[in-house]
Write a protein that holds these residues in place. Structure first.
Motif, short mmCIF file in Angstrom:
data_model
loop_
_atom_site.label_atom_id
_atom_site.label_comp_id
_atom_site.label_asym_id
_atom_site.label_seq_id
_atom_site.Cartn_x
_atom_site.Cartn_y
_atom_site.Cartn_z
N VAL A 80 0.94 -1.31 0.01
CA VAL A 80 -0.19 -0.09 0.19
C VAL A 80 0.82 1.29 -0.07
CG1 VAL A 80 -0.22 0.32 2.40
CG2 VAL A 80 -2.16 0.96 1.06
N ILE A 81 2.22 1.13 0.38
CA ILE A 81 2.92 2.18 0.36
C ILE A 81 3.24 2.68 -0.99
CG2 ILE A 81 5.47 2.93 1.01
CD1 ILE A 81 5.29 1.21 3.34
N ARG A 82 2.96 1.89 -1.96
CA ARG A 82 3.27 2.47 -3.12
C ARG A 82 2.27 3.61 -3.69
NH1 ARG A 82 4.17 -3.32 -6.62
NH2 ARG A 82 6.34 -3.43 -6.15
N VAL A 83 1.19 3.51 -3.14
CA VAL A 83 -0.03 4.48 -3.26
C VAL A 83 0.63 6.05 -2.74
CG1 VAL A 83 -2.26 5.26 -2.53
CG2 VAL A 83 -1.85 3.00 -2.90
N ILE A 84 1.34 5.97 -1.87
CA ILE A 84 2.08 7.25 -1.40
C ILE A 84 3.10 7.80 -2.61
CG2 ILE A 84 3.67 8.28 0.20
CD1 ILE A 84 2.58 6.10 2.43
N ARG A 85 3.81 6.86 -3.02
CA ARG A 85 4.69 7.20 -4.22
C ARG A 85 4.05 7.55 -5.46
NH1 ARG A 85 7.53 2.82 -7.98
NH2 ARG A 85 5.40 2.88 -8.40
N MET A 86 2.91 6.98 -5.56
CA MET A 86 1.89 7.56 -6.68
C MET A 86 1.31 8.99 -6.52
SD MET A 86 0.19 4.24 -8.54
CE MET A 86 -1.20 4.38 -7.61
N THR A 89 3.14 11.93 -7.81
CA THR A 89 3.10 12.58 -9.15
C THR A 89 1.98 13.58 -9.07
OG1 THR A 89 1.70 10.65 -9.67
CG2 THR A 89 4.26 10.69 -9.85
N ILE A 90 0.79 13.42 -8.23
CA ILE A 90 -0.35 14.28 -8.37
C ILE A 90 0.12 15.75 -7.83
CG2 ILE A 90 -2.52 14.70 -7.64
CD1 ILE A 90 -2.78 11.63 -7.15
N PRO A 91 0.00 16.85 -8.73
CA PRO A 91 0.10 18.01 -8.20
C PRO A 91 -0.57 18.45 -7.07
CG PRO A 91 -0.39 18.02 -10.80
CD PRO A 91 -0.79 16.64 -9.96
N GLY A 92 0.08 18.89 -6.10
CA GLY A 92 -0.73 19.40 -4.93
C GLY A 92 -0.74 18.41 -3.90
N LYS A 94 1.64 16.41 -2.72
CA LYS A 94 2.81 16.19 -1.91
C LYS A 94 2.86 16.74 -0.42
CE LYS A 94 7.80 16.70 -2.33
NZ LYS A 94 8.94 16.95 -3.37
N ILE A 95 1.81 18.03 -0.62
CA ILE A 95 1.76 18.58 0.82
C ILE A 95 0.99 17.73 1.71
CG2 ILE A 95 0.54 20.58 1.72
CD1 ILE A 95 0.79 22.20 -0.71
N TYR A 96 0.04 17.06 1.33
CA TYR A 96 -0.98 16.24 2.27
C TYR A 96 -0.12 14.90 2.62
CZ TYR A 96 -4.55 19.12 0.65
OH TYR A 96 -5.61 20.20 0.19
N VAL A 97 0.94 14.42 1.86
CA VAL A 97 1.64 13.33 2.10
C VAL A 97 2.50 13.55 3.17
CG1 VAL A 97 3.23 11.57 0.98
CG2 VAL A 97 1.13 11.99 -0.18
N ASN A 98 3.32 14.62 2.76
CA ASN A 98 4.26 15.28 3.92
C ASN A 98 3.73 15.62 5.39
OD1 ASN A 98 6.42 15.15 2.18
ND2 ASN A 98 6.33 17.27 1.46
N ALA A 99 2.27 16.01 5.27
CA ALA A 99 1.56 16.25 6.56
C ALA A 99 1.28 15.09 7.32
CB ALA A 99 0.27 17.13 6.28
N VAL A 100 0.92 13.87 6.55
CA VAL A 100 0.83 12.63 7.16
C VAL A 100 2.18 12.07 7.67
CG1 VAL A 100 -0.03 10.11 6.66
CG2 VAL A 100 -1.13 12.19 5.80
N ARG A 101 3.09 12.17 6.97
CA ARG A 101 4.37 11.58 7.43
C ARG A 101 5.05 12.20 8.62
NH1 ARG A 101 8.46 12.38 2.78
NH2 ARG A 101 9.20 14.39 4.08
N THR A 102 4.73 13.57 8.57
CA THR A 102 5.32 14.11 9.78
C THR A 102 4.47 14.03 11.04
OG1 THR A 102 4.02 16.14 9.30
CG2 THR A 102 6.73 16.28 8.72
N SER A 103 3.12 13.74 10.90
CA SER A 103 1.98 13.45 12.20
C SER A 103 2.45 12.14 12.49
CB SER A 103 0.81 13.64 11.93
OG SER A 103 0.34 12.88 11.02
N PHE A 104 3.06 11.06 11.44
CA PHE A 104 3.38 9.84 12.08
C PHE A 104 3.98 9.53 13.23
CE2 PHE A 104 4.91 5.43 11.38
CZ PHE A 104 3.57 4.77 11.00
N ASN A 105 5.28 10.41 13.66
CA ASN A 105 5.87 10.11 14.75
C ASN A 105 5.08 10.48 15.95
OD1 ASN A 105 8.18 9.72 13.74
ND2 ASN A 105 8.95 11.69 13.37
#
Length: 165
Positions: A80-86, A89-92, A94-105
């Motif tokens: 399912v991590i491949r979905v994050i990689r895809m 590629t979608i404009p805009g 990346k902001i949401y993916v980074n927000a999820v990644r920083t809240s993971f800790n």
């Protein structure tokens, strides 16, 4: 495979898995040839993709040979991590993916604190209620919901804390 799953669905699922595995394998080979091994394995996402593709190949081989390997199935659940990689590629997105990644800790920290709390509380509950729990007769529910050992106490306290029961 699920209980009472039709043969047509099994064939569809197996064929889909094989086709998707072939597509991801071709992608990994093409990227490896185009970038070269040193550049390809420099990126962490490519290394993860390579491991997941290898796991998919092994899973497909085991599936087609009717063998089962739980470790490979577990590795494939990480696909399912491949979905994050895809999403990169979608404009805009990346902001949401980074927000999820920083809240993971923070989520990991909160889960660790909850586990530690349940562990300590379970030990206290076993020390306090184990003598009472030994005198009570068991029915089907109390067989698992009791304070006779730390494992059962942790399960019971988790159900009480989360309301999941």
């Amino acid at each position: 495979l699920h209980n009472n799953q039709s043969h047509a669905w099994v064939v569809f699922e197996t064929t889909g898995t094989v086709v998707i595995t072939i597509v991801f394998t071709c992608e990994a080979i093409l990227k490896l040839v185009a970038l070269g091994p040193k550049t390809y394995f420099y990126t962490g996402m490519n290394m993860l993709d390579f491991v997941l593709t290898g796991g998919s190949i092994l899973d497909t081989i085991f599936t087609l040979s009717d063998e089962e390997c739980r470790a490979i199935k577990l590795l494939n659940s990480v696909r399912v991590i491949r979905v994050i990689r895809m999403a990169y590629t979608i404009p805009g997105a990346k902001i949401y993916v980074n927000a999820v990644r920083t809240s993971f800790n923070g989520v990991i920290t909160a889960c660790s604190i909850l586990t530690l709390y349940l562990f300590v509380s379970s030990h206290i509950a076993v020390a306090l209620f184990e003598p009472v729990s030994n005198r009570m007769p068991f029915d089907d529910f109390q067989q698992f919901a009791n304070f006779r050992n730390v494992y059962n106490a942790m399960q019971l306290l988790f159900v009480l804390c989360t309301g999941d029961g």
